[in-house]
Design a protein around this motif. Sequence first.
Motif, PDB file in Angstrom:
ATOM      1  N   THR A 144       0.841  -1.190   0.000  1.00  0.00           N
ATOM      2  CA  THR A 144       0.000   0.000   0.000  1.00  0.00           C
ATOM      3  C   THR A 144       0.880   1.247   0.000  1.00  0.00           C
ATOM      4  OG1 THR A 144      -0.168   0.069   2.413  1.00  0.00           O
ATOM      5  CG2 THR A 144      -1.843  -1.189   1.226  1.00  0.00           C
ATOM      6  N   VAL A 145       0.405   2.275  -0.689  1.00  0.00           N
ATOM      7  CA  VAL A 145       1.176   3.506  -0.856  1.00  0.00           C
ATOM      8  C   VAL A 145       0.243   4.697  -0.673  1.00  0.00           C
ATOM      9  CG1 VAL A 145       2.619   4.863  -2.434  1.00  0.00           C
ATOM     10  CG2 VAL A 145       2.710   2.365  -2.518  1.00  0.00           C
ATOM     11  N   LEU A 146       0.719   5.714   0.034  1.00  0.00           N
ATOM     12  CA  LEU A 146       0.013   6.990   0.150  1.00  0.00           C
ATOM     13  C   LEU A 146       0.847   8.043  -0.557  1.00  0.00           C
ATOM     14  CD1 LEU A 146      -2.295   8.729   1.518  1.00  0.00           C
ATOM     15  CD2 LEU A 146      -0.603   9.187   3.310  1.00  0.00           C
ATOM     16  N   VAL A 147       0.206   8.843  -1.402  1.00  0.00           N
ATOM     17  CA  VAL A 147       0.905   9.889  -2.137  1.00  0.00           C
ATOM     18  C   VAL A 147       0.451  11.249  -1.611  1.00  0.00           C
ATOM     19  CG1 VAL A 147       1.290  10.929  -4.406  1.00  0.00           C
ATOM     20  CG2 VAL A 147       1.205   8.445  -4.166  1.00  0.00           C
ATOM     21  N   LEU A 148       1.409  12.040  -1.188  1.00  0.00           N
ATOM     22  CA  LEU A 148       1.156  13.385  -0.696  1.00  0.00           C
ATOM     23  C   LEU A 148       1.778  14.402  -1.649  1.00  0.00           C
ATOM     24  CD1 LEU A 148       1.872  12.893   3.128  1.00  0.00           C
ATOM     25  CD2 LEU A 148      -0.356  13.002   1.994  1.00  0.00           C
ATOM     26  N   PRO A 149       1.125  15.572  -1.836  1.00  0.00           N
ATOM     27  CA  PRO A 149       0.196  16.197  -0.897  1.00  0.00           C
ATOM     28  C   PRO A 149      -1.281  15.834  -1.056  1.00  0.00           C
ATOM     29  CG  PRO A 149       0.658  17.716  -2.680  1.00  0.00           C
ATOM     30  CD  PRO A 149       1.510  16.501  -2.923  1.00  0.00           C
ATOM     31  N   TYR A 150      -1.679  15.194  -2.156  1.00  0.00           N
ATOM     32  CA  TYR A 150      -3.120  15.063  -2.414  1.00  0.00           C
ATOM     33  C   TYR A 150      -3.804  14.028  -1.544  1.00  0.00           C
ATOM     34  CZ  TYR A 150      -1.930  17.982  -6.364  1.00  0.00           C
ATOM     35  OH  TYR A 150      -1.468  19.018  -7.134  1.00  0.00           O
ATOM     36  N   GLY A 151      -3.039  13.094  -0.960  1.00  0.00           N
ATOM     37  CA  GLY A 151      -3.609  12.188   0.024  1.00  0.00           C
ATOM     38  C   GLY A 151      -4.369  11.005  -0.540  1.00  0.00           C
ATOM     39  N   TYR A 152      -4.080  10.605  -1.781  1.00  0.00           N
ATOM     40  CA  TYR A 152      -4.734   9.428  -2.350  1.00  0.00           C
ATOM     41  C   TYR A 152      -3.877   8.201  -2.071  1.00  0.00           C
ATOM     42  CZ  TYR A 152      -8.215  12.274  -4.690  1.00  0.00           C
ATOM     43  OH  TYR A 152      -9.257  13.134  -4.940  1.00  0.00           O
ATOM     44  N   ALA A 153      -4.545   7.125  -1.653  1.00  0.00           N
ATOM     45  CA  ALA A 153      -3.863   5.876  -1.318  1.00  0.00           C
ATOM     46  C   ALA A 153      -4.083   4.853  -2.424  1.00  0.00           C
ATOM     47  CB  ALA A 153      -4.387   5.331   0.013  1.00  0.00           C
ATOM     48  N   TYR A 154      -3.125   3.943  -2.554  1.00  0.00           N
ATOM     49  CA  TYR A 154      -3.160   2.933  -3.609  1.00  0.00           C
ATOM     50  C   TYR A 154      -2.865   1.566  -3.013  1.00  0.00           C
ATOM     51  CZ  TYR A 154      -3.321   6.860  -6.736  1.00  0.00           C
ATOM     52  OH  TYR A 154      -3.733   8.009  -7.368  1.00  0.00           O
ATOM     53  N   GLY A 155      -3.490   0.542  -3.590  1.00  0.00           N
ATOM     54  CA  GLY A 155      -3.298  -0.814  -3.122  1.00  0.00           C
ATOM     55  C   GLY A 155      -2.752  -1.716  -4.207  1.00  0.00           C
ATOM     56  N   ARG A 156      -2.109  -2.822  -3.760  1.00  0.00           N
ATOM     57  CA  ARG A 156      -1.496  -3.786  -4.688  1.00  0.00           C
ATOM     58  C   ARG A 156      -0.568  -3.073  -5.668  1.00  0.00           C
ATOM     59  NH1 ARG A 156      -7.409  -5.924  -5.367  1.00  0.00           N
ATOM     60  NH2 ARG A 156      -7.647  -7.055  -3.407  1.00  0.00           N
ATOM     61  N   ALA A 157       0.191  -2.135  -5.126  1.00  0.00           N
ATOM     62  CA  ALA A 157       0.987  -1.234  -5.962  1.00  0.00           C
ATOM     63  C   ALA A 157       2.213  -1.941  -6.532  1.00  0.00           C
ATOM     64  CB  ALA A 157       1.412  -0.023  -5.149  1.00  0.00           C
ATOM     65  N   GLN A 158       2.544  -1.570  -7.746  1.00  0.00           N
ATOM     66  CA  GLN A 158       3.775  -2.008  -8.396  1.00  0.00           C
ATOM     67  C   GLN A 158       4.579  -0.770  -8.774  1.00  0.00           C
ATOM     68  OE1 GLN A 158       3.123  -4.884 -11.530  1.00  0.00           O
ATOM     69  NE2 GLN A 158       1.339  -5.741 -10.489  1.00  0.00           N
ATOM     70  N   ALA A 159       5.883  -0.945  -8.907  1.00  0.00           N
ATOM     71  CA  ALA A 159       6.765   0.208  -9.095  1.00  0.00           C
ATOM     72  C   ALA A 159       6.373   1.046 -10.306  1.00  0.00           C
ATOM     73  CB  ALA A 159       8.214  -0.263  -9.212  1.00  0.00           C
ATOM     74  N   HIS A 160       6.089   0.409 -11.429  1.00  0.00           N
ATOM     75  CA  HIS A 160       5.764   1.186 -12.631  1.00  0.00           C
ATOM     76  C   HIS A 160       4.485   1.989 -12.435  1.00  0.00           C
ATOM     77  CE1 HIS A 160       2.380  -1.337 -14.094  1.00  0.00           C
ATOM     78  NE2 HIS A 160       3.038  -2.324 -13.518  1.00  0.00           N
ATOM     79  N   ALA A 161       3.521   1.412 -11.698  1.00  0.00           N
ATOM     80  CA  ALA A 161       2.266   2.119 -11.453  1.00  0.00           C
ATOM     81  C   ALA A 161       2.482   3.291 -10.503  1.00  0.00           C
ATOM     82  CB  ALA A 161       1.222   1.164 -10.893  1.00  0.00           C
ATOM     83  N   VAL A 162       3.313   3.111  -9.471  1.00  0.00           N
ATOM     84  CA  VAL A 162       3.585   4.197  -8.541  1.00  0.00           C
ATOM     85  C   VAL A 162       4.277   5.347  -9.263  1.00  0.00           C
ATOM     86  CG1 VAL A 162       4.823   4.867  -6.449  1.00  0.00           C
ATOM     87  CG2 VAL A 162       3.685   2.646  -6.569  1.00  0.00           C
ATOM     88  N   LYS A 163       5.176   5.022 -10.175  1.00  0.00           N
ATOM     89  CA  LYS A 163       5.852   6.079 -10.939  1.00  0.00           C
ATOM     90  C   LYS A 163       4.844   6.878 -11.758  1.00  0.00           C
ATOM     91  CE  LYS A 163      10.237   3.568 -11.259  1.00  0.00           C
ATOM     92  NZ  LYS A 163      11.183   2.868 -12.159  1.00  0.00           N
ATOM     93  N   GLU A 164       3.854   6.217 -12.321  1.00  0.00           N
ATOM     94  CA  GLU A 164       2.823   6.926 -13.079  1.00  0.00           C
ATOM     95  C   GLU A 164       1.967   7.788 -12.158  1.00  0.00           C
ATOM     96  OE1 GLU A 164       0.348   8.560 -15.745  1.00  0.00           O
ATOM     97  OE2 GLU A 164       2.247   7.525 -16.144  1.00  0.00           O
TER      98      GLU A 164
END
Length: 313
Positions: free
Chosen positions: A183-203
């Motif tokens: 799981t990953v949280l991206v700030l500043p907007y505060g949206y969380a992501y699940g089952r994350a993979q590196a290429h998707a997090v980069k996008e």
Amino acid sequence: MSSTCSTLSRALDEPVEGTAATARTWLLLEQPGPWGAKALTSSHLDPALGRALEAAAKGTGVRVALIRRPGRHADSRMPATRRVYVAHTVPGNVWLHSATTTDPARLLDLDLPALGRGEAASFGAVLGGEPHDGDPLALVCTNGKRDRCCALLGRPLAAELASSGVEGVWEVTHLGGHRFSPTVLVLPYGYAYGRAQAHAVKEVLHGAREGRIVTEGCRGGSAWERPGQAAELAVRRAVREEAAQALSVVRTEGEAPRWEVTVAHVDGRRWRVAVAQGTSLPPRPESCGSVLGSPARMDVVDVRELTPAVMAG
């Protein structure tokens, strides 16, 4: 590995929408070294300070978490200076500020209710904090003492992102939803992501730099309670809205198991979204080692744009 909570959740295709942790404001303190299951009181941070921060944040809309750089976490001495971040995630007033401190106890001098309302003044006054001018932050949950999936899946993801040169990557203590690891949280907007993979997090991070929200794999925006998270994502997808601060949850009526959520666009459009609380079947563990349960899920039943006459009424 086949029996981990995340593997079962993925195999059962459990939806991730409407499962993000809720916090209008995130307060993050760098704390290297090992973390226990309840990291604020079971790490190298003074446990009395951790308890005091938890008590001070209660009911303010601020969520306090510990962060550390990706890599090995030996039981070593503490750095003299630690990084502190605070981010407010409510659309229309999204910001991310950063500071450094040699005394984590200074965080108790912050006006947490004001930070929860989106007022950053005390962060600057107490810690000398300033607006963060770097890349968005990618916070990867890696607290294996909380759930082993976070260590087995989160730590390799954080390491891969950091080694590939992605800026702003930190490990974080707890984002909830272990079964959606990594799981990953991206700030500043505060949206969380699940089952994350590196290429998707980069996008996702590329989008955040441009003020866009990627909805693929998104669990929801932390500014909203869970019915609102699901409703806002449903509207984003229905109208193909990517702008980060275009939508707000302005009203949530009802109670479990059904809500009517009103989502507003900055251009004046509004939608009424029916959200029902469903049950994830068959039973599965919500965390590794826990008993079988039937986690609640947020199912969007209907998305209806409101006409001016309906809005006026």
